[in-house]
Structures are given as structure tokens and as C-alpha cells.
Design an enzyme around this catalytic site. Structure first.
Site, mmCIF file in Angstrom:
data_model
loop_
_atom_site.group_PDB
_atom_site.id
_atom_site.type_symbol
_atom_site.label_atom_id
_atom_site.label_comp_id
_atom_site.label_asym_id
_atom_site.label_seq_id
_atom_site.Cartn_x
_atom_site.Cartn_y
_atom_site.Cartn_z
ATOM 1 C CB SER A 1 -7.841 4.177 2.665
ATOM 2 O OG SER A 1 -7.038 3.432 3.571
ATOM 3 C CB SER B 1 -8.222 1.373 5.571
ATOM 4 O OG SER B 1 -8.887 2.601 5.629
ATOM 5 C CE LYS C 1 -3.951 2.025 2.526
ATOM 6 N NZ LYS C 1 -4.769 1.937 3.751
#
Ligand SMILES: [Mg+2]
Ligand SMILES: [Zn+2]
Lengths: 512, 98, 502
Positions: free
Chosen positions: A159, A183, A84
Site C-alpha cells: 500500500s 506494504s 505515509k
């Protein structure tokens, strides 16, 4: 589709060890897949082909030479992973999906990245996210939305939509995510993948760009529960650079996943959280949830109902604590030491105004909204009513968990109240988007671990089932999660992800 | 109940060092007011005898020995600097400091 | 510049009508090896931006970790200030934007400082003791260093741009805050100076700070307000920032009292604001008014966990405390038997340690004072050095003194030997040996020299015989010349008298 990319990380690792495939082949197969589908998905912000292939070649060479060095290789050595883009990496840009950090090169590695390098997992690249991890849809990225592999018009969650979409679309067998209010778990739920938010402090946060320090946690993203267990064991443990990291590593995660995979959960007390079902949860989501409960019960689990009366305040507490910490954590982005400096259009050219215009240009709307909200919650005269109250609610939510865990070994709920919504559906309603995290937020507030596992489909879109365990008891999640995974796959005769439709790259190419 | 006024937002944007256009200020005022309205209920349950939790996992005395470690090279320090002058960061004038 | 006035009211006149209230915030830089929250070196004077880690630059993703030694030093300071030590305390973020502050917040302590409720007894010049109450001493981190370029040299006003060096960012600080100090009256400036001097001395004595004000190791913000005599409610205060020498502290308080009185006398109000101190004009100018921008939005630092101090830990640290400087001075003065003025001179010369060591090595208090306040002080002055920096050891003084007492050398030679010792030629005995500086006590050699001198100056001999004893002095020159200055004058006199049967 190259067969290597369909394997779970653990299966791929076994093939590499057995010499039935090389890591270079595996990495190349995933790079090919990225080249094929990522134009449509936009899961990756940066592809790290050269370094990934070099690491793969190194692992292959060590294996080929045999001996002690080959023996000492980590079980996941040579298995590629996606990162990420909130986690800093040397040699690859780290942007947090923000214009503010466009092109920023970190001079240091996050602790989890050091561990991944040491274990020799080739890093495929950096995945998309909502800017600075603020959002539940990956629509708030400065570098374009990521699409859900199950339906390209739907959000992949957020996210960490990039990591989830990459894993769901077979671009990567593993990914790292971060979970501040859901997330990792909510994108996992809406993409039919597995995601784990470990106990707060179980994985070092050093090098994860902070959103809300007391809530943030790095965790694994994968297609199977066992894969996540391996990855959490790899990235977990105390880090002297993170004062909030737990003093001792959590052990037995892989063993717990293996034991759960037998499907034997006799005597496991599973608590259904009354407040996280029913109203507000889509019918299809509720139906899949109920079916999972029946399966668990049939396999010998004891299902009890627990009440967490203060969870109804969790969303409010979260949207005070999180933005407060955000407002402070993101103050460092001022265009002085790094980042894109933007000069004001008119004089005077003072540093104060340069900071103001840099931050105006560098941050997107959702980030600004949270910074202003947090500034408000902390400001003189409001602190007690807002931030202070929210911290008290945090205590009440911890007490709810304590009471619930006296009755149950793990708690269970749908991971998200709905399946993936359509891109743009909540564009003008931030509050509606915030509601997506209603079931995942309590775990962050209390610091307890949570996992999401695929629970079937509704409207041809995945539904996630969430288990929660007491702090330090991450192993329980892996046992319960693996058990449900096994029971469901036995019933379906296949994994959920194997049912994902082919990605229609042409449709997006035409649109663009 | 309007909890947040436009003036509040002007002040908050100033504190947060984010320049905002009039249109942005208007939009932000409406959104913040709605959000605050929706979350203000936390103060209902926050009785005075409930202690605050700032850290989810209670740890204490995490301390480091006073031993020098690795520093960054000057190249690494200035790697991403928007502006610099030899070995220091360069910033526009500061009108009034302390 | 709201109420700036050039008018001042004469100090004595001002304090006939008003009572001053003082308050001090003194920042002490600790001399730990590393910074407060990172393992970068805590060092002064290195090339810019070389003592920084990702943490000190506030790079994305970094986290702080507390320096244990800095915590212990802070507790030591708290104990030396007679404070309570918090059983549990934490860190908080103070949020404000400034380019020398890498995270745009300072990690500090807010409602739970590590030390609180202490006091310091300040002895003024005339021996009067004034108790200053300490509100708190808390831990925090220093900011980086800004250099303003263009415009008036080094001034922030009119500068074109500024350069930032983050070497100092993150250096551990202890901020010591007093309670309001009332009752000092006309002695306020003197007390201000003495208080800061006492704090500096304490942290230096503890060994926790280099305590050099000229380097900014100890920095003072001075709060001053006036209230009409007999009033109980404090007046509005101003805070004069960064008054960084003892003299400046005294002058700044003096100036602000005169300025406040003028503003109040004119019927205007004092504006609560920061003031800048100007050494050149010995005056302050208006800085920044207190405003909404001072909403620091403190909240508990989520990246750091609380510190719990056990009784054992605190007692172990208490055991490390050296004797407080004021008590030590009292004890030494009594032990050495110096007169008030003698002792004050010794203190002012900064040679307490040296004299104490010299006495411990075997010299008498009088001999130790004679050397350190006499010849060594003279040589230091000539070399433009601090006395302590000349490198004279206690052993050297003791040895010199025993050589004199054994009549091996005289005072004059001893002074030469000291200079050779400072130049690194060895111990006094070695120098006397090597340079053949011993006094000639050999009667044969001396007798010969005296005979020669008497033979050369029969008229002098006659005078001596006639009872003019001071004429012996005339023989000394030739005798000394013959013995290259190493004759013992007393012995020469004895020999002359013997030879003349007197
Ligand atoms: Mg202060
Ligand atoms: Zn301070």
C-alpha cells in the site's frame, strides 16, 4: 535536477552539518522536484511546504548560532521526510487515502511524528496509499493512483506506493511507511528503493491508523540501507502509549549497516527459503535473486537451503486474520464523531441507517471486501474454522521460522514474485493482487523483521531482494542488506536508482 | 463448493453496517466465495494440539499507573464532528436501543 | 411485542406452580482516578466531553493501555466474592455498533475473565443465609452517555435526535455474573434485592467504587425464568436491563415472575428478549429479542497483551481486603450486646461506623447508641441530611458524655451543646465555657436561690414540711430562673431538704 536531491539522507545530513548547504535549500529543492514531477506521479496527497520550510529555517538558525544546541541536533536534523498518509499529523490533513476521512485533521500527533518533530526533520507532506493501506498497488486510493517512477504505466507497489515513489523519484530522501503484509517492502522492491519492516513492536504504532493491529508496523523507506538504519533508530523504542511496543529499543542498527557496507560478511549463514523461490516467481526476478546469492557467497557468506513447509498456508492465514482485525478496527468510521456523514436517500433517518450509508459511501470496494470477509471469519459458527485455524497457522509459521533460524542467521528470498505490474492489470481479480505479498506476509504473521534492497532490473524494472531475521535481530538485516547493496553497486559501478529514467511528465499531463 | 451465499452477504453487510445495492451484493458474493475457497485450506493444518497465536511477540502485564494525563479541549473534541449541539455530538434518532 | 400481555398471575399463585430461576449481571463502576484504557479523568458530573483523550473518542490511530489500579480493584472484587483469580487472562473485543461506543466495539473479557467460580452468602431479613454462586467477574469499559431529545421527554422511542457525551466512555467496569440461582421460591424478589445490596456493600467496603446506584455506579440486569415445580430443565429467560435501585430489583423480579406465569399459563412461550424496567408503573415492557445482531464476533484484543497474576501479587492484594461486611456485623452485634431489633435499627440507620468509632473513642455501647440513634438522628432528620453528613465526631460524643457524668452539664444542656458543636462553635468544653452553660453546683449561690424561693412561697414550704415531697417541684421554677437553668435539680432537692431538716 538540483544535486541536493540526488544525495542520500546521510550524505545530505553531512553536507548540512558541514555548512555546505542549508536545510532550507534542501527542502526547497525537494519542493521544487515535487512541483515538477508529482503531477505525473501523484505520490503526495498533501504538500506541507510552509511548515517544512519553517522547520528547515529553524535548524539552519540553530546550526548558524553554533554551541551546545547545534551540537545536540539529531544527525538527521534538517533532512526532509515524507509521511505515509496513514500516520496522523497535527497541522496536516490525514486521510488514509479514503473518502471517509477527507479533510480530517488530527488533534494529536503519532508517536513517530513527535519523534520526527523533536529531531527537527522537515515534513514535506503526506504520501498516497491504497485506501486504509489495503492493497498492493496504490490503485485503491480514493485520490487517484500513484505511478511508478521507473515506468509511469506501472504500479508503484502498495500500500505504500506513495512513499516508495516519492523516494524513488527524488521527491524525498526519506519516508515513513507501514507494513502489514508487505506494504513497505513490496513497494520498495518494485521502485528500486530500500524499505524495512522492523520487528513487531520495535516502532510505536500509536497514531498509525490501524489496519490489522497484530500485523501493522511502521518502518523506514529510503534509497540506502544506512539511511533506513538511521531512520529506524530515530523512530524506534518503547512507547508507553503502545502496549505492544517492545520494552527496550533495538540498538546498533547504524553500526550494523556500516559494518555490512564494508562488504565483509564472512561466516554469515544465509538461508534460502525453498518455498519462496521457483514456481510463481518471474524468470527475471529469479535470475536477479540467483546472482545476488552468488555475490553473497563469493563475499564469504555461507548459503544454506531451509524449508518452511507451512508458508504455503501463510497467505490463507493472512487473509483471515487481517480482514478480521480490519472489520473491527474500521468499525469506528461511522460518521458520528468525525468523518464525512452521508444520509440515506430515503427515510427513516435512524442512526443505524446513517452509519450504513456513511460507510457505504465512505469506503471503497477493496475496504468493503475485507470488512465483509473479516466479519464472516469472526462470525458465530465460523470462528473456529477460519479465525481460530488461522491463528494456529500463525503458530506453525513461527515454528518454521524458529527452525530455519537454527540453521541460518538471516533468511533470503525475492521480495515480490514479479516486477511492477501494469496499472489496472488486476482490477477484476483481487486474488491475483493478494499473491504479490506471498513472500512478505510470513514476516508479519511471525512478527520478525524484514528488509528489501534493490537487486537489479528485469524488463527495465527493479527487482527486490528480501532478508528476514529473528525477532529483535533487526541489526542483522542492516548488516546483510548493506553488504548486498555494496557488493551489487561495486559490480554495477553505480547505484540502481541512478539508472532510473527521467520522468516524462508530459505524457501524463497529456493523458489527463 | 459454494461457501458463501448471497443471504450470508446480506447478513454480513448488516452486521458490518454497510448498505449495499443488489448489484454490489451479487458481486461481493462471487468474490468472497472465491477468496474463501482459496484460503479455507488453513483449517487443514490447524490441528487441535496447536496453540493459537494472537500476538506475534509475547509480552505480558503492560500496565499504566493510575495518573491523570492531558485531555482534549472541547474545540479539539468537536473539531471534526459531522454534527454537534453546543458541547455534545449530535446523531439522528436511535430507533431501538438497550 | 411478540407476547406482550397485560395479564399477570398473582405472585403466590404463580409460585405454587412454578419454581423461579434467577441470574444477575451487575456492573460496578470503579472509582479509579483515570479510565480503564486511557489517562482521562474518571469523574462524574463534569461538563460534557471534557474528560476525553483521543483514546476515549476512538480517534483514528489510538491505542489502549490498561490501568493497573483497575486491574487490582478487579482482583480485590474477585477475592471478596470468594473467586479464583485467573493466573493468565486477556482482553477481547465485543463488536457491535452503537453511537455511545466510540470504537463500535467494547473492550471486555471473554473466555478468560480475571475472576471466576466464587460465591456470596446472602443473609435475608430473618437471618436465613442463601448462597449465590458467582460464575465470573470480568473487566470492561463503560459507554458514553446518550440524551434523547424531542418526542416523549428523554425516551428513545419517538426521539428526534440524540446527543452524545463521551465523558463516561472508558470508565472501568467490573461485570459480576452469577450462576443460575435456584431454590429461592417465594423469596426470589427479596433475595434479588439482598444480593444486589450485598454486592454494593462489598464494593463500597473495599473502597473500589462509590457504589451509588442513583448515579449508575452499580447497575443490575436481572434474568428471570420459571419452570414447572419439580422440573429440572430451566425455562426461557428474559433479561430486564438497568434496574438501578434496590427496590426496583425486588419489584422487577416480582413483576417478571407474575408475567411469566401468566404467559406460561396461557399456553404461550416466553420469548428470549431484553425487557425495559419502568419505575413509574413498576412493570417491564418488551425490548429487543435475541437475534443474529447479537453475534458479537469476540476475538482477542490485539492491542493489549495478557495479564499474568503471580501468587505474590494476589496474596498482597488479599492482605488489603477489609473484613467482609456480614462478618463484621456479626462480630459487632456480639461485642456491643445490642438486642436484635436494636442492632437492625442501627444497621438500617447506617451508623455502624459512627458507633464503632464512638465506642473506640471511649464511650459505652449503650451511650453510643443513645446519641446516634437519638438526638443526632433527630437533628439529621430535621436538617434532611444523612446522619453521617451532619459532621458529628466520635470525640464530640465522648466529651459530651463525660461532661454529663462529671455533672458539669445536664442532658438538656448537652443537647444544646451538640447543636452548637454541629454549628462549628468548637469542642463541647469550649462551648460550655464560652457560653457559660455549666450547671451551677456552687452551694452558696444555689443556697441563696433556694432561700429566696422559699421566702417567696411560704405555702409551698408548709406543704413540704407536711410530707408532700412533690411540692419541691414548685420551687424549681424560681431557682432555675435565678440560675439561668443551670442548676442541678438533684442538688436543689437536697438543699431544700437540708434546710428544712428533713
Ligand atoms: Mg452482559
Ligand atoms: Zn458488561
Amino acid at each position: 535536477m538540483n544535486e541536493l536531491i540526488k544525495l542520500s539522507a546521510t550524505e545530505l545530513a553531512a553536507k548540512l552539518r558541514a555548512g555546505e548547504a542549508t536545510s532550507v535549500q534542501a527542502v526547497q529543492a525537494h519542493l521544487d522536484r515535487i512541483a515538477e514531477v508529482d503531477g505525473a506521479l501523484n505520490a503526495f496527497l498533501h504538500v506541507n511546504a510552509e511548515e517544512a520550510l519553517a522547520v528547515a529555517a529553524e535548524v539552519d538558525a540553530i546550526r548558524a548560532a553554533g554551541g551546545a544546541q547545534a551540537e545536540a541536533l539529531h544527525p538527521l536534523a534538517g533532512v526532509p521526510i515524507a509521511i505515509k498518509d496513514l500516520i496522523v499529523t497535527k497541522g496536516q490533513p490525514t486521510t488514509a487515502a479514503s473518502k471517509m476521512l477527507e479533510g480530517w485533521m488530527s488533534p494529536y500527533d503519532a508517536t513517530v511524528i513527535e519523534k520526527i518533530r523533536a529531531a527537527k526533520l522537515p515534513m514535506l507532506g503526506k504520501t498516497n496509499l491504497d485506501e486504509f493501506a489495503m492493497g498492493s498497488s496504490t490503485e485503491h486510493s480514493a485520490y487517484g493512483v500513484t505511478r511508478n517512477p521507473w515506468n509511469l504505466n506501472r504500479i508503484p507497489g502498495g500500500s505504500g506506493g506513495g512513499s516508495a515513489a516519492a523516494v524513488a523519484s527524488f521527491e524525498a530522501p526519506l519516508a515513513l511507511g507501514t507494513d502489514t503484509g508487505g506494504s513497505i517492502r513490496q513497494p520498495g522492491a518494485v521502485t528500486g528503493t530500500v524499505g524495512v519492516k522492523p520487528t513487531y513492536g520495535a516502532v510505536s504504532r500509536y497514531g498509525a491508523i490501524a489496519m490489522a493491529s497484530s500485523l501493522d508496523q511502521i518502518g523506514p523507506v529510503s534509497r540506502t540501507v544506512l539511511d533506513s538504519a538511521y531512520l529506524q533508530e530515530l523512530i524506534g523504542g518503547h512507547d508507553p502509549k503502545d502496549s505492544t511496543s517492545l520494552p527496550n529499543p533495538l540498538e546498533g542498527l547504524v553500526a550494523a549497516a556500516e559494518s555490512g557496507a564494508t562488504g565483509d560478511i564472512k561466516g554469515l549463514r544465509i538461508g534460502v527459503i525453498k518455498e519462496l523461490t521457483g514456481e510463481g516467481y518471474q524468470e527475471g526476478v529469479q535470475a536477479r535473486f540467483n546472482e545476488s546469492l552468488e555475490l553473497l557467497k563469493a563475499a564469504g557468506a555461507e548459503i544454506v537451503e531451509v524449508s518452511c513447509p507451512n508458508f504455503k498456508y501463510a497467505l490463507g492465514a493472512y487473509y483471515l486474520i487481517m480482514p478480521s482485525e480490519v472489520s473491527s478496527n474500521l468499525a469506528k468510521f461511522d460518521g458520528v464523531r468525525y468523518g464525512h456523514r452521508v444520509l440515506p436517500e430515503e427515510s427513516p433517518m435512524t442512526i443505524e441507517r446513517v452509519m450504513g450509508s456513511t460507510r457505504a459511501a465512505g469506503f471503497g470496494d477493496e475496504v468493503k471486501r475485507r470488512i465483509i470477509l473479516g466479519t464472516y471469519a469472526l462470525s458465530a459458527g465460523y470462528y473456529d474454522a477460519y479465525y481460530g485455524s488461522a491463528q494456529k497457522v500463525r503458530t506453525l509459521i513461527q515454528r518454521d521460522f524458529e527452525a530455519a533460524f537454527e540453521q541460518a542467521d538471516v533468511l533470503v528470498s525475492p521480495t515480490a514474485p514479479t516486477v511492477a505490474f501494469e496499472l489496472g492489470a488486476n482490477d477484476n481479480d483481487p486474488l491475483a493482487m493478494y499473491l504479490n505479498d506471498v513472500a512478505t506476509i510470513p514476516a508479519n504473521l511471525a512478527g520478525v523483521p524484514g528488509i528489501t534492497v534493490p537487486g537489479g532490473l528485469s524488463e527495465n524494472l527493479p527487482v527486490g531482494i528480501q532478508f528476514l531475521a529473528p525477532a529483535y535481530e533487526d541489526a542483522r538485516l542492516y548488516r546483510a542488506g548493506a553488504a548486498l547493496e555494496t557488493l551489487l553497486e561495486k559490480q554495477w559501478g553505480h547505484s540502481l536508482i541512478s539508472q532510473a529514467p527521467a520522468i516524462d511528465t508530459a505524457s501524463i499531463a497529456q493523458e489527463a | 463448493m459454494s461457501a458463501i451465499s448471497r443471504e450470508d452477504v446480506v447478513h454480513l453487510a448488516h452486521l458490518a453496517h454497510i448498505e449495499m445495492s443488489d448489484a454490489e451484493l451479487d458481486k461481493m458474493t462471487g468474490e468472497l466465495d472465491a477468496i474463501v475457497g482459496a484460503i479455507a485450506s488453513v483449517s487443514e493444518v490447524a490441528a487441535s494440539d496447536v496453540p493459537a497465536t494472537s500476538h506475534p511477540i509475547p509480552l505480558t502485564n503492560v500496565l499504566r499507573e493510575d495518573t491523570v494525563g492531558q485531555t482534549l479541549s472541547i474545540e479539539e473534541v468537536l473539531l471534526n464532528a459531522p454534527d454537534s449541539d453546543s458541547d455534545r455530538f449530535k446523531v439522528p434518532a436511535i430507533l431501538d436501543g438497550e | 411485542m411478540s407476547n406482550y400481555t397485560d395479564e399477570l398471575v398473582d405472585f403466590d399463585t404463580a409460585l405454587d406452580r412454578y419454581d423461579p430461576v434467577l441470574g444477575f449481571e451487575v456492573h460496578v463502576e470503579l472509582n479509579t482516578k483515570t479510565k480503564m484504557f486511557s489517562d482521562a479523568p474518571n469523574a462524574f458530573g463534569d461538563a460534557p466531553n471534557t474528560n476525553v483523550t483521543p483514546v476515549d473518542l476512538g480517534l483514528p490511530g489510538v491505542l489502549p493501555v490498561v490501568n493497573k489500579t483497575a486491574v487490582e480493584y478487579s482482583i480485590l472484587i474477585g477475592l471478596a466474592l470468594n473467586c479464583q483469580i485467573a493466573q493468565k487472562c486477556g482482553f477481547a473485543r465485543k463488536n457491535y455498533f452503537y453511537p455511545d461506543t466510540p470504537k463500535n466495539f467494547q473492550t471486555s473479557q471473554y473466555d478468560d475473565p480475571i475472576a471466576f467460580d466464587g460465591y456470596l452468602d446472602i443473609e435475608l431479613e430473618d437471618g436465613e443465609v442463601f448462597r449465590v454462586e458467582i460464575e465470573r467477574a470480568h473487566m470492561e469499559e463503560d459507554a458514553g452517555k446518550l440524551t434523547h431529545m424531542g418526542g416523549a421527554a428523554g425516551r428513545i422511542q419517538g426521539a428526534d435526535y440524540s446527543l452524545v457525551d463521551y465523558n463516561r466512555a472508558g470508565v472501568p467496569l467490573v461485570e459480576i455474573v452469577t450462576k443460575p440461582i435456584t431454590g429461592a421460591g417465594k423469596r426470589a424478589p427479596e433475595l434479588a434485592k439482598a444480593y444486589v445490596a450485598a454486592v454494593r456493600e462489598i464494593v463500597k467496603n473495599l473502597g473500589v467504587s462509590d457504589a451509588k446506584m442513583e448515579r449508575g455506579n452499580v447497575r443490575c440486569d436481572a434474568n428471570v425464568s420459571l419452570m414447572p415445580k419439580g422440573a429440572e430443565k430451566f425455562g426461557t429467560r428474559t433479561e430486564t436491563k438497568n434496574v438501578n435501585s434496590l427496590r426496583a430489583v425486588e419489584h422487577a423480579v416480582h413483576f417478571e415472575i407474575e408475567r411469566h406465569a401468566a404467559v406460561l399459563d396461557s399456553g404461550a412461550k416466553i420469548v428470549q428478549e431484553t425487557r425495559h424496567w419502568h419505575e413509574d408503573t413498576r412493570s417491564t415492557t418488551s425490548g429487543r429479542p435475541k437475534s443474529d445482531a447479537d453475534d458479537y464476533r469476540y476475538f482477542p484484543e490485539p492491542d493489549l497483551v495478557p495479564i499474568v497474576t503471580t501468587a505474590e501479587w494476589v496474596e498482597e492484594l488479599r492482605g488489603r481486603l477489609p473484613e467482609p461486611p456480614a462478618e463484621r456485623r456479626k462480630r459487632l452485634k456480639a461485642e456491643w450486646g445490642y438486642a436484635d431489633k436494636e442492632f437492625r435499627d442501627v444497621v438500617n440507620a447506617g451508623v455502624l461506623d459512627e458507633i464503632e468509632q464512638t465506642i473506640a473513642a471511649g464511650a459505652s455501647a449503650a451511650v453510643a447508641r443513645k446519641w446516634w440513634m437519638g438526638e443526632i438522628a433527630r437533628l439529621a432528620k430535621a436538617a434532611d441530611k444523612d446522619i453521617a453528613d451532619l459532621g458529628v465526631s466520635a470525640a464530640t460524643i465522648v466529651e459530651l458524655n463525660s461532661l454529663i457524668e462529671a455533672k458539669k452539664i445536664n442532658d438538656k444542656i448537652a443537647r444544646q451543646v451538640l447543636e452548637f458543636a454541629i454549628a462549628g462553635e468548637g469542642t463541647p468544653s469550649e462551648i460550655v465555657e464560652k457560653r457559660s452553660l455549666a450547671v451551677v453546683n456552687d452551694d452558696d449561690a444555689l443556697g441563696k436561690a433556694v432561700d429566696d424561693a422559699m421566702a417567696a412561697m411560704p405555702d409551698v414550704v408548709e406543704k413540704i414540711k407536711g410530707g408532700k415531697m412533690q411540692a419541691i417541684g414548685a420551687l424549681m421554677g424560681p431557682v432555675m430562673k435565678a440560675t439561668r437553668g443551670q442548676a442541678d435539680a438533684g442538688r436543689v432537692r437536697e438543699i431544700v431538704m437540708e434546710k428544712l431538716g428533713l
